[in-house]
Design a protein around this motif. Structure first.
Motif, PDB file in Angstrom:
ATOM      1  N   TYR A   1      -0.540 -21.719 -25.174  1.00 30.87           N
ATOM      2  CA  TYR A   1      -0.067 -21.478 -23.819  1.00 30.87           C
ATOM      3  C   TYR A   1       0.681 -20.161 -23.790  1.00 30.87           C
ATOM      4  O   TYR A   1       1.670 -19.972 -24.503  1.00 30.87           O
ATOM      5  CB  TYR A   1       0.843 -22.622 -23.394  1.00 30.87           C
ATOM      6  N   ALA A   2       0.194 -19.213 -23.013  1.00 33.53           N
ATOM      7  CA  ALA A   2       0.872 -17.932 -22.849  1.00 33.53           C
ATOM      8  C   ALA A   2       1.933 -18.081 -21.769  1.00 33.53           C
ATOM      9  O   ALA A   2       1.612 -18.180 -20.585  1.00 33.53           O
ATOM     10  CB  ALA A   2      -0.142 -16.854 -22.480  1.00 33.53           C
ATOM     11  N   ALA A   3       3.168 -18.124 -22.181  1.00 29.84           N
ATOM     12  CA  ALA A   3       4.280 -18.348 -21.256  1.00 29.84           C
ATOM     13  C   ALA A   3       4.772 -17.025 -20.676  1.00 29.84           C
ATOM     14  O   ALA A   3       4.478 -15.942 -21.185  1.00 29.84           O
ATOM     15  CB  ALA A   3       5.412 -19.065 -21.976  1.00 29.84           C
ATOM     16  N   ARG A   4       5.541 -17.134 -19.609  1.00 33.73           N
ATOM     17  CA  ARG A   4       6.228 -15.972 -19.032  1.00 33.73           C
ATOM     18  C   ARG A   4       7.699 -16.090 -19.412  1.00 33.73           C
ATOM     19  O   ARG A   4       8.342 -17.106 -19.152  1.00 33.73           O
ATOM     20  CB  ARG A   4       6.071 -15.914 -17.519  1.00 33.73           C
TER      21      ARG A   4
ATOM     22  N   LEU B   1       3.958 -10.173 -28.827  1.00 32.84           N
ATOM     23  CA  LEU B   1       2.820 -10.044 -29.734  1.00 32.84           C
ATOM     24  C   LEU B   1       2.094 -11.375 -29.919  1.00 32.84           C
ATOM     25  O   LEU B   1       0.916 -11.402 -30.273  1.00 32.84           O
ATOM     26  CB  LEU B   1       3.278  -9.510 -31.099  1.00 32.84           C
ATOM     27  N   ARG B   2       2.794 -12.474 -29.678  1.00 33.87           N
ATOM     28  CA  ARG B   2       2.176 -13.797 -29.788  1.00 33.87           C
ATOM     29  C   ARG B   2       1.446 -14.202 -28.513  1.00 33.87           C
ATOM     30  O   ARG B   2       1.027 -15.353 -28.370  1.00 33.87           O
ATOM     31  CB  ARG B   2       3.234 -14.835 -30.157  1.00 33.87           C
TER      32      ARG B   2
ATOM     33  N   VAL C   1       6.217 -10.988 -21.407  1.00 28.47           N
ATOM     34  CA  VAL C   1       7.671 -10.835 -21.507  1.00 28.47           C
ATOM     35  C   VAL C   1       8.141  -9.721 -20.582  1.00 28.47           C
ATOM     36  O   VAL C   1       7.569  -8.618 -20.573  1.00 28.47           O
ATOM     37  CB  VAL C   1       8.108 -10.522 -22.954  1.00 28.47           C
ATOM     38  N   VAL C   2       9.171 -10.032 -19.804  1.00 29.83           N
ATOM     39  CA  VAL C   2       9.879  -9.013 -19.019  1.00 29.83           C
ATOM     40  C   VAL C   2      11.268  -8.888 -19.628  1.00 29.83           C
ATOM     41  O   VAL C   2      12.005  -9.875 -19.710  1.00 29.83           O
ATOM     42  CB  VAL C   2       9.982  -9.406 -17.530  1.00 29.83           C
TER      43      VAL C   2
ATOM     44  N   ASN D   1       1.877  -6.732 -23.536  1.00 32.13           N
ATOM     45  CA  ASN D   1       2.427  -7.925 -22.882  1.00 32.13           C
ATOM     46  C   ASN D   1       3.909  -7.788 -22.563  1.00 32.13           C
ATOM     47  O   ASN D   1       4.532  -8.748 -22.116  1.00 32.13           O
ATOM     48  CB  ASN D   1       2.226  -9.157 -23.775  1.00 32.13           C
ATOM     49  N   LEU D   2       4.475  -6.623 -22.816  1.00 31.76           N
ATOM     50  CA  LEU D   2       5.909  -6.409 -22.611  1.00 31.76           C
ATOM     51  C   LEU D   2       6.143  -5.434 -21.466  1.00 31.76           C
ATOM     52  O   LEU D   2       5.651  -4.302 -21.479  1.00 31.76           O
ATOM     53  CB  LEU D   2       6.551  -5.879 -23.887  1.00 31.76           C
TER      54      LEU D   2
END
Length: 398
Positions: free
Chosen positions: A17-20, A45-46, A50-51, A65-66
């Protein structure tokens, strides 16, 4: 065979699961930021989105993703204020430090980019926040997400209290106090005073000021900040049992010691020459980014020191996972279970009076007092009846 592989692939793609994740760092200090950056970098990286709100952004375009919100402007106020801080005593240290941190926190809360987080249905699955102040726990409520507080050193008294760690002024209290030797009566007295002062100062000055600040910038509808902070899922502290004082800890407190350690970069040529030319070996270290380099030059040329460091290194590294792996695993644990209330210590939900059994002591003293009063009354009554009986007998004889 192909359907089995396809089934496994579908299973793993469904279960992963790609979380926020929202990460908020607010202290204008590279030493602090270096502890937190590896955590949200590794989470990105996982595969998590990410904010990160940070005074020292990574600015790495390869981290797709950052997304970073650069708040490096807080360093400008830091330049003007840090030189005026008074650190003559522990109480002065906390008073000045908390006021300085509140100014940095308010600068960030004023930022329209920060205020817009979680607006318009924008949700997060986890909020990681620097927890030296309780201010940014409010984003957990605003974003409807569990929160994990991060501290770049040992936890403060307030950190341990919120997570339900036992606290004792002369055994395991605050990170500024030393517990490596037997304490004198004077030191014990001072530690108890400091413990009482800190509890009063944090609960009746820091939290109310932070609560007012949060309501001003994030909305009056928020619950009391004290309740929001108490609802945090976990705390990550930068400690190691070998290097720090040993203390009992709740499962919700995760020691992530040495999370910032990484393979070293080559030294500058002049410094490398100094170390290479030291006939008996040398050790060079810095006190971090908060102390000017002109104040922290120290060379130790002692073989015994080298042996002791190697011994400690061997002990510190003898653990099943690194501090970074531990922080990342527990972050994803909180995401998977939407918090960690099931790991919460009962100590976190009892008052100080209950923790010290003052209510039981008061009840016992009340029973003893009532029993004493009743016994006294009965004794007086028996004495009075006995005296009256003897008096009547004497009157009859006469």
């Amino acid at each position: 065979m192909l359907p089995v592989k396809l089934l496994l692939l579908l299973c793993f793609s469904t279960c992963s699961y790609a979380a926020r994740i929202l990460a908020v760092v607010f202290i204008p200090s590279l030493s602090h930021n270096l502890v937190f950056r590896p955590i949200y970098r590794e989470l990105s990286l996982r595969g998590h989105q990410v904010v990160a709100v940070a005074p020292n952004p990574l600015n790495d375009s390869s981290l797709t993703n950052l997304t970073e919100i650069d708040v490096s402007y807080v360093y400008e106020r830091n330049k003007n204020i840090q030189s005026t801080l008074n650190f003559d005593s522990y109480t002065d240290f906390w008073d000045n430090t908390f006021q300085w941190m509140m100014l940095s926190a308010e600068d960030i809360l004023k930022d329209s980019r920060v205020q817009q987080l979680c607006e318009g249905g924008d949700k997060f699955d986890l909020v990681l926040l620097e927890a030296l102040l309780p201010v940014f726990y409010a984003f957990g409520t605003k974003c409807d997400a569990p929160t994990v507080g991060m501290i770049s050193m040992d936890g403060m008294l307030s950190t341990h209290t919120v997570q339900g760690n036992p606290i004792h002024p002369i055994l395991f209290g605050d990170m500024l106090l030393s517990y490596h030797k037997p304490l004198s009566l004077m030191e014990k007295t001072w530690y108890v005073y400091y413990f009482i002062w800190y509890k009063w100062y944090y609960n009746y000055r820091v939290v109310p000021q932070c609560d007012s600040m949060v309501r001003k910038y994030l909305g009056q509808q928020l619950p009391p900040l004290e309740e929001i902070e108490a609802n945090s899922s976990m705390a990550f502290i930068n400690t190691n049992v070998v290097m720090n004082s040993i203390r009992p800890m709740s499962p919700t407190v995760v020691p992530m010691g040495f999370v910032q350690i990484r393979p070293p970069n080559p030294l500058s040529q002049d410094l490398q020459s100094v170390l290479d030319d030291a006939k008996q070996g040398a050790v060079y270290f810095s006190f971090g980014s908060n102390t000017q380099s002109s104040h922290c030059r120290l060379f130790i040329i002692v073989l015994r020191y080298h042996d002791r460091v190697c011994e400690l290194k061997s002990i510190v590294e003898d653990q099943p996972m690194t501090g970074l792996e531990r922080a990342v695993w527990w972050s994803e644990y909180v995401i998977r279970h939407r918090g960690a209330r099931h790991l919460r210590s009962a100590v976190a939900d009892v008052s100080l009076a209950e923790y010290l059994l003052l209510d039981v002591l008061a009840a016992a003293l009340s029973v003893l007092l009532i029993a004493g009063i009743v016994s006294y009354k009965l004794a007086r009554l028996v004495g009075k009846l006995t005296f009256c009986g003897c008096r009547r007998n004497k009157q009859k004889e006469s």
